[in-house]
Design a protein around this motif. Structure first.
Motif, PDB file in Angstrom:
ATOM      1  N   VAL A  90      14.410  -2.403  20.338  1.00 22.00           N
ATOM      2  CA  VAL A  90      12.966  -2.181  20.428  1.00 22.00           C
ATOM      3  C   VAL A  90      12.450  -2.577  21.806  1.00 22.00           C
ATOM      4  CG1 VAL A  90      10.729  -2.895  19.479  1.00 22.00           C
ATOM      5  CG2 VAL A  90      12.659  -2.512  17.961  1.00 22.00           C
ATOM      6  N   ASP A  91      11.658  -1.739  22.389  1.00 19.09           N
ATOM      7  CA  ASP A  91      10.860  -1.975  23.584  1.00 19.09           C
ATOM      8  C   ASP A  91      11.639  -2.392  24.837  1.00 19.09           C
ATOM      9  OD1 ASP A  91       8.500  -1.999  25.040  1.00 19.09           O
ATOM     10  OD2 ASP A  91       8.228  -4.134  24.682  1.00 19.09           O
ATOM     11  N   HIS A  92      12.160  -3.610  24.892  1.00 23.23           N
ATOM     12  CA  HIS A  92      12.694  -4.120  26.146  1.00 23.23           C
ATOM     13  C   HIS A  92      14.172  -3.818  26.384  1.00 23.23           C
ATOM     14  CE1 HIS A  92      13.508  -7.395  23.273  1.00 23.23           C
ATOM     15  NE2 HIS A  92      14.607  -7.533  23.967  1.00 23.23           N
ATOM     16  N   ALA A  93      14.869  -3.314  25.417  1.00 27.22           N
ATOM     17  CA  ALA A  93      16.312  -3.124  25.578  1.00 27.22           C
ATOM     18  C   ALA A  93      16.609  -2.071  26.640  1.00 27.22           C
ATOM     19  CB  ALA A  93      16.941  -2.726  24.252  1.00 27.22           C
ATOM     20  N   PHE A  94      17.567  -2.354  27.453  1.00 22.02           N
ATOM     21  CA  PHE A  94      18.109  -1.436  28.452  1.00 22.02           C
ATOM     22  C   PHE A  94      17.162  -1.133  29.612  1.00 22.02           C
ATOM     23  CE2 PHE A  94      20.079  -0.249  24.337  1.00 22.02           C
ATOM     24  CZ  PHE A  94      21.322  -0.796  24.596  1.00 22.02           C
ATOM     25  N   ARG A  95      16.157  -1.977  29.844  1.00 22.75           N
ATOM     26  CA  ARG A  95      15.319  -1.842  31.034  1.00 22.75           C
ATOM     27  C   ARG A  95      15.827  -2.825  32.073  1.00 22.75           C
ATOM     28  NH1 ARG A  95       9.602  -2.545  28.612  1.00 22.75           N
ATOM     29  NH2 ARG A  95       9.611  -4.112  30.248  1.00 22.75           N
ATOM     30  N   ALA A  96      15.791  -2.425  33.334  1.00 19.44           N
ATOM     31  CA  ALA A  96      16.349  -3.255  34.399  1.00 19.44           C
ATOM     32  C   ALA A  96      15.625  -4.594  34.521  1.00 19.44           C
ATOM     33  CB  ALA A  96      16.303  -2.506  35.724  1.00 19.44           C
ATOM     34  N   ASP A  97      14.309  -4.608  34.319  1.00 21.70           N
ATOM     35  CA  ASP A  97      13.563  -5.853  34.502  1.00 21.70           C
ATOM     36  C   ASP A  97      13.789  -6.858  33.371  1.00 21.70           C
ATOM     37  OD1 ASP A  97      12.199  -4.191  32.739  1.00 21.70           O
ATOM     38  OD2 ASP A  97      10.228  -4.991  33.276  1.00 21.70           O
ATOM     39  N   THR A  98      14.349  -6.420  32.286  1.00 28.25           N
ATOM     40  CA  THR A  98      14.618  -7.334  31.168  1.00 28.25           C
ATOM     41  C   THR A  98      16.111  -7.419  30.854  1.00 28.25           C
ATOM     42  OG1 THR A  98      14.261  -5.583  29.553  1.00 28.25           O
ATOM     43  CG2 THR A  98      12.349  -6.950  30.116  1.00 28.25           C
ATOM     44  N   LEU A  99      16.944  -7.118  31.822  1.00 31.69           N
ATOM     45  CA  LEU A  99      18.386  -7.139  31.589  1.00 31.69           C
ATOM     46  C   LEU A  99      18.900  -8.506  31.110  1.00 31.69           C
ATOM     47  CD1 LEU A  99      20.954  -5.469  31.602  1.00 31.69           C
ATOM     48  CD2 LEU A  99      21.283  -6.150  33.976  1.00 31.69           C
ATOM     49  N   PRO A 100      18.480  -9.624  31.727  1.00 26.54           N
ATOM     50  CA  PRO A 100      18.968 -10.914  31.208  1.00 26.54           C
ATOM     51  C   PRO A 100      18.571 -11.153  29.755  1.00 26.54           C
ATOM     52  CG  PRO A 100      17.977 -11.200  33.365  1.00 26.54           C
ATOM     53  CD  PRO A 100      17.686  -9.791  32.943  1.00 26.54           C
ATOM     54  N   LEU A 101      17.368 -10.752  29.394  1.00 32.23           N
ATOM     55  CA  LEU A 101      16.905 -10.901  28.014  1.00 32.23           C
ATOM     56  C   LEU A 101      17.738 -10.048  27.072  1.00 32.23           C
ATOM     57  CD1 LEU A 101      14.688 -12.133  26.171  1.00 32.23           C
ATOM     58  CD2 LEU A 101      13.344 -10.094  26.637  1.00 32.23           C
ATOM     59  N   THR A 102      18.054  -8.839  27.490  1.00 29.52           N
ATOM     60  CA  THR A 102      18.864  -7.941  26.673  1.00 29.52           C
ATOM     61  C   THR A 102      20.271  -8.499  26.475  1.00 29.52           C
ATOM     62  OG1 THR A 102      17.599  -6.063  27.498  1.00 29.52           O
ATOM     63  CG2 THR A 102      19.716  -5.577  26.485  1.00 29.52           C
ATOM     64  N   ILE A 103      20.869  -8.992  27.552  1.00 28.30           N
ATOM     65  CA  ILE A 103      22.209  -9.576  27.458  1.00 28.30           C
ATOM     66  C   ILE A 103      22.189 -10.788  26.531  1.00 28.30           C
ATOM     67  CG2 ILE A 103      23.996 -10.795  28.766  1.00 28.30           C
ATOM     68  CD1 ILE A 103      23.296  -8.903  31.123  1.00 28.30           C
ATOM     69  N   TYR A 104      21.194 -11.623  26.696  1.00 30.34           N
ATOM     70  CA  TYR A 104      21.048 -12.811  25.847  1.00 30.34           C
ATOM     71  C   TYR A 104      20.931 -12.417  24.376  1.00 30.34           C
ATOM     72  CZ  TYR A 104      20.026 -17.823  26.096  1.00 30.34           C
ATOM     73  OH  TYR A 104      20.102 -19.176  26.030  1.00 30.34           O
ATOM     74  N   GLY A 105      20.138 -11.375  24.093  1.00 24.85           N
ATOM     75  CA  GLY A 105      19.971 -10.900  22.723  1.00 24.85           C
ATOM     76  C   GLY A 105      21.266 -10.384  22.133  1.00 24.85           C
ATOM     77  N   PHE A 106      22.036  -9.650  22.942  1.00 17.37           N
ATOM     78  CA  PHE A 106      23.315  -9.136  22.451  1.00 17.37           C
ATOM     79  C   PHE A 106      24.305 -10.257  22.199  1.00 17.37           C
ATOM     80  CE2 PHE A 106      22.035  -4.883  23.999  1.00 17.37           C
ATOM     81  CZ  PHE A 106      22.352  -4.160  22.861  1.00 17.37           C
ATOM     82  N   VAL A 107      24.323 -11.276  23.048  1.00 22.31           N
ATOM     83  CA  VAL A 107      25.231 -12.410  22.838  1.00 22.31           C
ATOM     84  C   VAL A 107      24.881 -13.117  21.528  1.00 22.31           C
ATOM     85  CG1 VAL A 107      25.873 -14.696  23.706  1.00 22.31           C
ATOM     86  CG2 VAL A 107      25.813 -12.749  25.256  1.00 22.31           C
ATOM     87  N   GLY A 108      23.593 -13.340  21.280  1.00 24.05           N
ATOM     88  CA  GLY A 108      23.172 -13.973  20.032  1.00 24.05           C
ATOM     89  C   GLY A 108      23.540 -13.149  18.818  1.00 24.05           C
ATOM     90  N   THR A 109      23.374 -11.832  18.939  1.00 22.67           N
ATOM     91  CA  THR A 109      23.706 -10.943  17.823  1.00 22.67           C
ATOM     92  C   THR A 109      25.215 -10.917  17.576  1.00 22.67           C
ATOM     93  OG1 THR A 109      21.763  -9.610  18.279  1.00 22.67           O
ATOM     94  CG2 THR A 109      23.474  -8.602  16.931  1.00 22.67           C
ATOM     95  N   LEU A 110      25.997 -10.887  18.639  1.00 25.38           N
ATOM     96  CA  LEU A 110      27.455 -10.939  18.476  1.00 25.38           C
ATOM     97  C   LEU A 110      27.899 -12.256  17.853  1.00 25.38           C
ATOM     98  CD1 LEU A 110      28.702  -9.252  21.770  1.00 25.38           C
ATOM     99  CD2 LEU A 110      28.799  -8.338  19.444  1.00 25.38           C
ATOM    100  N   MET A 111      27.226 -13.337  18.222  1.00 22.69           N
ATOM    101  CA  MET A 111      27.549 -14.637  17.643  1.00 22.69           C
ATOM    102  C   MET A 111      27.241 -14.642  16.146  1.00 22.69           C
ATOM    103  SD  MET A 111      26.139 -18.373  18.794  1.00 22.69           S
ATOM    104  CE  MET A 111      26.729 -18.186  20.465  1.00 22.69           C
ATOM    105  N   GLU A 112      26.123 -14.043  15.778  1.00 20.16           N
ATOM    106  CA  GLU A 112      25.773 -13.979  14.362  1.00 20.16           C
ATOM    107  C   GLU A 112      26.717 -13.049  13.600  1.00 20.16           C
ATOM    108  OE1 GLU A 112      21.748 -13.633  11.636  1.00 20.16           O
ATOM    109  OE2 GLU A 112      21.620 -13.291  13.792  1.00 20.16           O
ATOM    110  N   ALA A 113      27.127 -11.949  14.231  1.00 21.19           N
ATOM    111  CA  ALA A 113      28.093 -11.043  13.599  1.00 21.19           C
ATOM    112  C   ALA A 113      29.421 -11.757  13.374  1.00 21.19           C
ATOM    113  CB  ALA A 113      28.287  -9.792  14.459  1.00 21.19           C
TER     114      ALA A 113
END
Length: 134
Positions: A90-113
């Protein structure tokens, strides 16, 4: 408590704790939100409040699954995780200005998976089955 259930517990809680520093990586509010009085500190406070509310809602299910060996609670947690996956995009994923946030979100999701992988495999499977057989 089986080793896989302990791994689930640690990874699941760590994925939630990882979300708190993620709030600091959020982009600043846009001009429209600023005119409505939304500041950076307000956004962070709302984010922390939302995370605490989510933890308060999910923790009883976590407790029932991990300590009380309730199979249905394990499935409720898993269903909530699966249903929350589209929020990653949603919204911020895959935008250059929010790349660190996107990476952080994916790491958290992978950890939960990974946490749920442990909850449904190995010695955890037998641990939950022996409880439902009683």
């Amino acid at each position: 408590m089986p080793r896989n259930v302990r791994w689930f517990g640690w990874l699941w809680v760590a994925s939630f704790l990882l979300a708190f520093p993620e709030l600091l990586l959020m982009p600043a509010p846009d001009a429209e939100a600023t005119t409505l009085g939304v500041t950076r500190s307000t956004e962070i406070k709302l984010g922390i409040g939302a995370l605490l509310l989510l933890m308060a809602i999910l923790f009883p299910f976590f407790r029932l699954a991990v300590w009380k060996r309730k199979n249905w609670a394990r499935w409720v947690l898993f269903a909530i995780f699966v249903l929350s996956l589209p929020l990653l995009f949603v919204d911020h994923a895959f935008r250059a200005d929010t790349l660190p946030l996107t990476i952080y979100g994916f790491v958290g999701t992978l950890m939960e998976a990974a946490a749920f992988y442990f909850l449904f495999t190995g010695d955890a499977r037998a641990w939950f089955q022996s409880q439902t057989a009683k």
